[in-house]
Enzyme design. Structure first.
Site, PDB file in Angstrom:
ATOM      1  N   LEU A  10       0.755  -1.183   0.142  1.00  0.00           N
ATOM      2  CA  LEU A  10       0.028   0.039   0.123  1.00  0.00           C
ATOM      3  C   LEU A  10       0.706   1.156  -0.161  1.00  0.00           C
ATOM      4  O   LEU A  10       0.492   2.473   0.286  1.00  0.00           O
ATOM      5  CB  LEU A  10      -1.007  -0.195   1.141  1.00  0.00           C
ATOM      6  CG  LEU A  10      -1.979  -1.201   1.411  1.00  0.00           C
ATOM      7  CD1 LEU A  10      -2.715  -0.924   2.644  1.00  0.00           C
ATOM      8  CD2 LEU A  10      -2.789  -1.355   0.158  1.00  0.00           C
ATOM      9  N   GLY A  11       2.189   0.885  -0.257  1.00  0.00           N
ATOM     10  CA  GLY A  11       3.069   2.141  -0.021  1.00  0.00           C
ATOM     11  C   GLY A  11       3.233   2.988  -1.326  1.00  0.00           C
ATOM     12  O   GLY A  11       2.456   2.429  -2.362  1.00  0.00           O
ATOM     13  N   GLN A  12       3.955   4.037  -1.532  1.00  0.00           N
ATOM     14  CA  GLN A  12       4.018   4.824  -2.914  1.00  0.00           C
ATOM     15  C   GLN A  12       4.269   3.731  -4.172  1.00  0.00           C
ATOM     16  O   GLN A  12       3.731   3.899  -5.063  1.00  0.00           O
ATOM     17  CB  GLN A  12       5.063   5.834  -2.986  1.00  0.00           C
ATOM     18  CG  GLN A  12       4.973   6.800  -3.948  1.00  0.00           C
ATOM     19  CD  GLN A  12       6.238   7.458  -4.081  1.00  0.00           C
ATOM     20  OE1 GLN A  12       7.206   7.232  -3.632  1.00  0.00           O
ATOM     21  NE2 GLN A  12       5.973   8.544  -5.069  1.00  0.00           N
ATOM     22  N   ASP A  34       0.309  -5.772   3.370  1.00  0.00           N
ATOM     23  CA  ASP A  34       0.493  -4.541   3.994  1.00  0.00           C
ATOM     24  C   ASP A  34       0.353  -5.006   5.484  1.00  0.00           C
ATOM     25  O   ASP A  34      -0.649  -5.557   5.749  1.00  0.00           O
ATOM     26  CB  ASP A  34       0.316  -3.556   3.522  1.00  0.00           C
ATOM     27  CG  ASP A  34       0.890  -2.257   3.518  1.00  0.00           C
ATOM     28  OD1 ASP A  34       1.514  -1.706   2.565  1.00  0.00           O
ATOM     29  OD2 ASP A  34       1.158  -1.753   4.886  1.00  0.00           O
ATOM     30  N   TYR A 141      18.190   5.627   7.515  1.00  0.00           N
ATOM     31  CA  TYR A 141      17.758   5.164   6.489  1.00  0.00           C
ATOM     32  C   TYR A 141      18.893   4.739   5.658  1.00  0.00           C
ATOM     33  O   TYR A 141      19.000   3.632   5.005  1.00  0.00           O
ATOM     34  CB  TYR A 141      17.143   6.028   5.791  1.00  0.00           C
ATOM     35  CG  TYR A 141      16.141   5.972   4.473  1.00  0.00           C
ATOM     36  CD1 TYR A 141      15.287   5.024   4.394  1.00  0.00           C
ATOM     37  CD2 TYR A 141      16.695   6.361   3.432  1.00  0.00           C
ATOM     38  CE1 TYR A 141      14.621   4.562   3.156  1.00  0.00           C
ATOM     39  CE2 TYR A 141      16.210   6.022   2.089  1.00  0.00           C
ATOM     40  CZ  TYR A 141      15.123   5.416   2.091  1.00  0.00           C
ATOM     41  OH  TYR A 141      14.514   4.782   0.933  1.00  0.00           O
ATOM     42  N   LYS A 145      19.932   0.897   4.421  1.00  0.00           N
ATOM     43  CA  LYS A 145      19.896   0.586   3.001  1.00  0.00           C
ATOM     44  C   LYS A 145      21.367  -0.145   2.566  1.00  0.00           C
ATOM     45  O   LYS A 145      21.451  -0.882   1.773  1.00  0.00           O
ATOM     46  CB  LYS A 145      19.814   1.733   2.153  1.00  0.00           C
ATOM     47  CG  LYS A 145      18.256   2.337   2.251  1.00  0.00           C
ATOM     48  CD  LYS A 145      17.569   1.154   1.472  1.00  0.00           C
ATOM     49  CE  LYS A 145      16.142   1.722   1.477  1.00  0.00           C
ATOM     50  NZ  LYS A 145      14.933   0.631   1.343  1.00  0.00           N
TER      51      LYS A 145
HETATM   52  C1  AKB Z   1      13.506   9.169   0.347  1.00  0.00           C
HETATM   53  O1  AKB Z   1      13.525  10.406   0.123  1.00  0.00           O
HETATM   54  O2  AKB Z   1      13.574   8.950   1.568  1.00  0.00           O
HETATM   55  C2  AKB Z   1      13.320   8.207  -0.763  1.00  0.00           C
HETATM   56  C3  AKB Z   1      14.351   7.714  -1.312  1.00  0.00           C
HETATM   57  C4  AKB Z   1      15.021   8.771  -2.187  1.00  0.00           C
HETATM   58  O3  AKB Z   1      14.832   6.749  -0.997  1.00  0.00           O
HETATM   59  N1  AKB Z   1      12.389   8.864  -1.741  1.00  0.00           N
END
Ligand code: AKB
Length: 314
Positions: A10-12, A34, A141, A145
């Site tokens: 359901l995400g972008q 989800d 984040y 990643k």
């Molecule tokens: C974000 O802005 O966090 C994402 C990405 C670039 O991974 N859209």
């Protein structure tokens, strides 16, 4: 890919990915999941499972029932949200990924999960950022990643799981608005241009970041997953991008359609700081060479498409 399970559907990305895959592979061969039930009319009434990716037993239960050959693991918190609650981000992004990889290993699934330009940091070359380069991100984040890319490589090398991934730039779409990303301004600007003829950007005027239209992002996922494994030298994760843009460039393009459009700035130090730590423009030549990545949308074409689609929503 023939039978596909999607997490974070359901995400972008997940929303449009589910629609496109159902069209291409058949409704019964795509199972979106989800953490919450869909409110969207497009997904209502069709097969769907509630799944919190932190719950591995439930994940395995769904897989053993549905018997997919591929898992597209999209569930994740984006950069700005992750920065607000790093511990929670680790839980969703890393525990979720580990559970998904373990499930893929046990059930012999092909596996895709997106990485991001967020996997780069201030010491990465800013221009023409190579496929293989310094990756020392300064956000939770980004840490997630990079760890995710390495974990996917590990599952490929150690257990033979067919893991594949791309480093997505900011993704722009009119179907589902993103939530909690640093690149979200580039979506909001189009909605506000149509609704109010004006936008106040939280990202500064000359900050360039890579972006891509959602159709190209979905095509990239399908193309990479369908690629001959013998062609893939890299796996986790390929640089992909269609354009390097800043708020002024988007505004100038919008003004070709809405001449009175005004753009102001109220820069958010957190998101601006994240943006400043990311590359200005990455090099996607390895994705082009190894599996034929070829985005179709330029800034001009994307702007025209976005504005028309948003106008038609009103
Ligand atoms: C974000 O802005 O966090 C994402 C990405 C670039 O991974 N859209």
């Amino acid at each position: 890919m023939e039978r596909i399970l999607i997490t974070g559907a359901l995400g972008q990305i997940g929303t449009e990915l589910t629609l496109k895959l159902r069209e291409k592979y058949g409704e019964g061969n795509v199972l979106p999941t989800d953490i919450k039930a869909p409110e969207d009319d497009n997904l209502k009434g069709l097969p769907f499972e509630i799944l919190d990716v932190r719950d591995m037993e439930r994940m395995k239960g769904i897989v053993s029932e549905f018997r997919p050959d591929t898992m597209l693991h999209m569930a994740a918190l984006l950069s700005a949200t992750a920065e607000k609650n790093p511990q929670f981000a680790w839980d969703i992004n890393m525990v979720g990924l580990m559970n998904a990889l373990e499930t893929a290993r046990e059930y012999d699934l092909k596996f895709f999960t997106p990485s991001s330009i967020g996997a780069f940091g201030p010491s990465t070359p800013k221009e023409n950022t190579p496929q293989v380069t310094i990756q020392r991100p300064t956000t939770m984040y980004g840490v997630n990643k990079v760890a995710g890319e390495l974990l996917c490589d590990y599952y490929f090398e150690k257990f033979g799981v067919d893991t594949r991934s791309v480093r997505f730039p900011g993704l722009i779409s009119h179907v589902k608005e993103p939530g909690g990303g640093t690149t979200d301004y580039a979506v909001e600007i189009y909605f506000e241009a149509v609704r109010n003829g004006a936008y106040t950007s939280f990202i500064d005027k000359s900050t360039n970041m890579d972006m891509m239209y959602m159709d190209d992002a979905i095509d990239a996922i399908i193309k990479l997953m369908e690629a001959d494994p013998d062609q893939l030298v890299d796996r986790n994760a390929f640089n992909v991008t269609a354009m390097s843009i800043n708020p002024e460039m988007v505004a100038n393009e919008i003004r070709k359609h809405i001449p009175g459009f005004t753009l102001d700035y109220d820069v958010d130090p957190v998101r601006q700081g994240i943006a400043a730590s990311w590359p200005n423009a990455i090099d996607a030549s390895e994705a082009k060479r190894q599996w034929g990545f070829q985005p179709k949308y330029t800034l001009e074409k994307m702007t025209e498409t976005m504005l028309e689609a948003i106008r038609n929503k009103k």
